[in-house]
Write a protein that holds these residues in place. Structure first.
Motif, PDB file in Angstrom:
ATOM      1  N   GLU A  65       0.804  -1.229   0.000  1.00 31.82           N
ATOM      2  CA  GLU A  65       0.000   0.000   0.000  1.00 31.82           C
ATOM      3  C   GLU A  65       0.835   1.277   0.000  1.00 31.82           C
ATOM      4  O   GLU A  65       0.439   2.285  -0.587  1.00 31.82           O
ATOM      5  N   GLN A  66       1.994   1.221   0.650  1.00 26.79           N
ATOM      6  CA  GLN A  66       2.797   2.433   0.794  1.00 26.79           C
ATOM      7  C   GLN A  66       4.179   2.296   0.163  1.00 26.79           C
ATOM      8  O   GLN A  66       5.030   3.162   0.352  1.00 26.79           O
ATOM      9  N   TRP A  67       4.373   1.235  -0.637  1.00 27.45           N
ATOM     10  CA  TRP A  67       5.709   0.942  -1.151  1.00 27.45           C
ATOM     11  C   TRP A  67       5.712   0.703  -2.665  1.00 27.45           C
ATOM     12  O   TRP A  67       4.885  -0.054  -3.180  1.00 27.45           O
ATOM     13  N   TYR A 107      15.030   4.002  -0.456  1.00 28.55           N
ATOM     14  CA  TYR A 107      16.050   3.073   0.014  1.00 28.55           C
ATOM     15  C   TYR A 107      16.713   2.429  -1.206  1.00 28.55           C
ATOM     16  O   TYR A 107      16.127   1.559  -1.849  1.00 28.55           O
ATOM     17  N   LYS A 108      17.904   2.881  -1.531  1.00 23.00           N
ATOM     18  CA  LYS A 108      18.674   2.263  -2.621  1.00 23.00           C
ATOM     19  C   LYS A 108      19.537   1.157  -2.020  1.00 23.00           C
ATOM     20  O   LYS A 108      20.106   1.337  -0.939  1.00 23.00           O
ATOM     21  N   LYS A 125       9.274   4.509  -0.158  1.00 23.94           N
ATOM     22  CA  LYS A 125       8.153   4.624   0.769  1.00 23.94           C
ATOM     23  C   LYS A 125       7.448   5.950   0.514  1.00 23.94           C
ATOM     24  O   LYS A 125       8.067   7.019   0.563  1.00 23.94           O
ATOM     25  N   MET A 126       6.151   5.871   0.211  1.00 26.25           N
ATOM     26  CA  MET A 126       5.367   7.073  -0.040  1.00 26.25           C
ATOM     27  C   MET A 126       4.904   7.675   1.284  1.00 26.25           C
ATOM     28  O   MET A 126       4.887   7.017   2.322  1.00 26.25           O
ATOM     29  N   THR A 127       4.524   8.939   1.243  1.00 21.88           N
ATOM     30  CA  THR A 127       4.125   9.627   2.476  1.00 21.88           C
ATOM     31  C   THR A 127       2.782   9.134   3.005  1.00 21.88           C
ATOM     32  O   THR A 127       2.448   9.360   4.173  1.00 21.88           O
ATOM     33  N   THR A 258      13.702  -3.956   4.784  1.00 19.88           N
ATOM     34  CA  THR A 258      13.445  -2.532   4.491  1.00 19.88           C
ATOM     35  C   THR A 258      11.981  -2.186   4.686  1.00 19.88           C
ATOM     36  O   THR A 258      11.645  -1.138   5.278  1.00 19.88           O
ATOM     37  N   MET A 259      11.090  -3.041   4.234  1.00 16.12           N
ATOM     38  CA  MET A 259       9.666  -2.751   4.312  1.00 16.12           C
ATOM     39  C   MET A 259       9.108  -2.897   5.724  1.00 16.12           C
ATOM     40  O   MET A 259       7.976  -2.475   5.995  1.00 16.12           O
ATOM     41  N   ARG A 260       9.888  -3.473   6.622  1.00 19.00           N
ATOM     42  CA  ARG A 260       9.486  -3.531   8.022  1.00 19.00           C
ATOM     43  C   ARG A 260       9.790  -2.238   8.763  1.00 19.00           C
ATOM     44  O   ARG A 260       9.282  -2.001   9.868  1.00 19.00           O
ATOM     45  N   GLU A 261      10.641  -1.434   8.186  1.00 20.50           N
ATOM     46  CA  GLU A 261      11.058  -0.192   8.870  1.00 20.50           C
ATOM     47  C   GLU A 261       9.960   0.859   8.848  1.00 20.50           C
ATOM     48  O   GLU A 261       9.159   0.902   7.927  1.00 20.50           O
TER      49      GLU A 261
END
Length: 261
Positions: A65-67, A107-108, A125-127, A258-261
């Motif tokens: 949803e946000q990635w 995040y590169k 990651k979108m706002t 990364t997506m857990r952050e």
């Protein structure tokens, strides 16, 4: 002398006209990315247009949803003026399905190399979270241990990148089917040599390829993202410089962390 001069001018005009006709004929051949076709509107609801100051620069694809997943090299100039547009088919026409987002963090992958585009993968990651619907939804991506497409398998990519080497850009989303090429061929000196790594798939077909502006988009096999459009030769559709794609499953641990952050 006047007659001769007029004849020369007519000859020059004819040559210019002939060159223009050849150019138009070449452009008309390239109906999609390079040799592809226009996608059915909103048939790829995961596609993202990454735009800088309102102009499309790279592709990406929604994975949560946000990635959004994309290519690391798309963010070498930072994120000033960069927005992510979801739910688009046309880049310029108003569409009720469009959703626009600012970027929270890019995040590169730390191992990304500009020298050979190894590890060319990024997570954005979108706002805020996307409103998931028929025109905007996440794409499944391959994880560690899942079988990669093999040489000769048909894979698909999509994007708003150049239609040809003249830089002509489409307004609507394009897609193209290409074939996976055996890795040993892509690592030959007359192809990519040592620049081709185990983190890459190469794929193309005669006069069919991804091109400038397609970077960051997905490479799909059986409707699952197996690669991220990364890099290729200076000319799209060149036999010995097929498109290069980052193998997503090689980065499963990094993606999940990364997506857990």
């Amino acid at each position: 002398m006047t007659i001769v001069f007029e004849t020369e001018k007519q000859t020059i005009k004819m040559l210019r006209l002939s060159a223009l006709l050849v150019l138009l004929a070449f452009v008309s051949i390239c109906k999609g990315i390079t040799g592809g076709k226009e996608s059915v509107p909103h048939s790829r609801p995961y596609m993202a247009s990454i735009q800088r100051n309102g102009k499309h620069e790279c592709g990406g694809f929604l994975v949560a949803e946000q990635w959004v997943m994309s290519a690391a090299h798309c963010f070498l100039q930072g994120t000033d003026g960069v927005k992510i547009v979801l739910g688009a088919h046309s880049l310029t026409k108003p569409e009720e399905s469009k959703q626009e987002f600012s970027i929270d963090t890019v995040y590169k992958h730390a191992a990304f190399s500009l020298a050979n585009y190894d590890s060319d993968i990024a997570l954005v990651k979108m706002t805020s979270k996307a409103n998931m619907n028929d025109a905007v939804s996440a794409l499944e991506f391959q994880r560690t241990g899942e079988a990669l497409p093999q040489p000769g398998d048909v894979v698909t990519s999509a994007g708003w990148g150049s239609l040809n080497n003249l830089g002509l850009r489409p307004d609507t989303l394009q897609e193209v089917d290409v074939e996976v090429i055996v890795s040993n061929l892509c690592s030959r000196g007359d192809y990519y040599g040592l620049k081709f790594t185990s983190n890459m798939i190469c794929a193309a077909k005669k006069r069919k390829d991804t091109c400038d502006g397609d970077s960051g988009g997905p490479l799909l096999y059986q409707n699952v993202a197996v690669g991220v459009t990364s890099n290729g030769g200076k000319k799209c559709g060149t036999l010995k410089k097929p498109g290069l794609y980052t193998i997503i499953s090689n980065f499963t641990d990094w993606i999940e962390k990364t997506m857990r952050e």
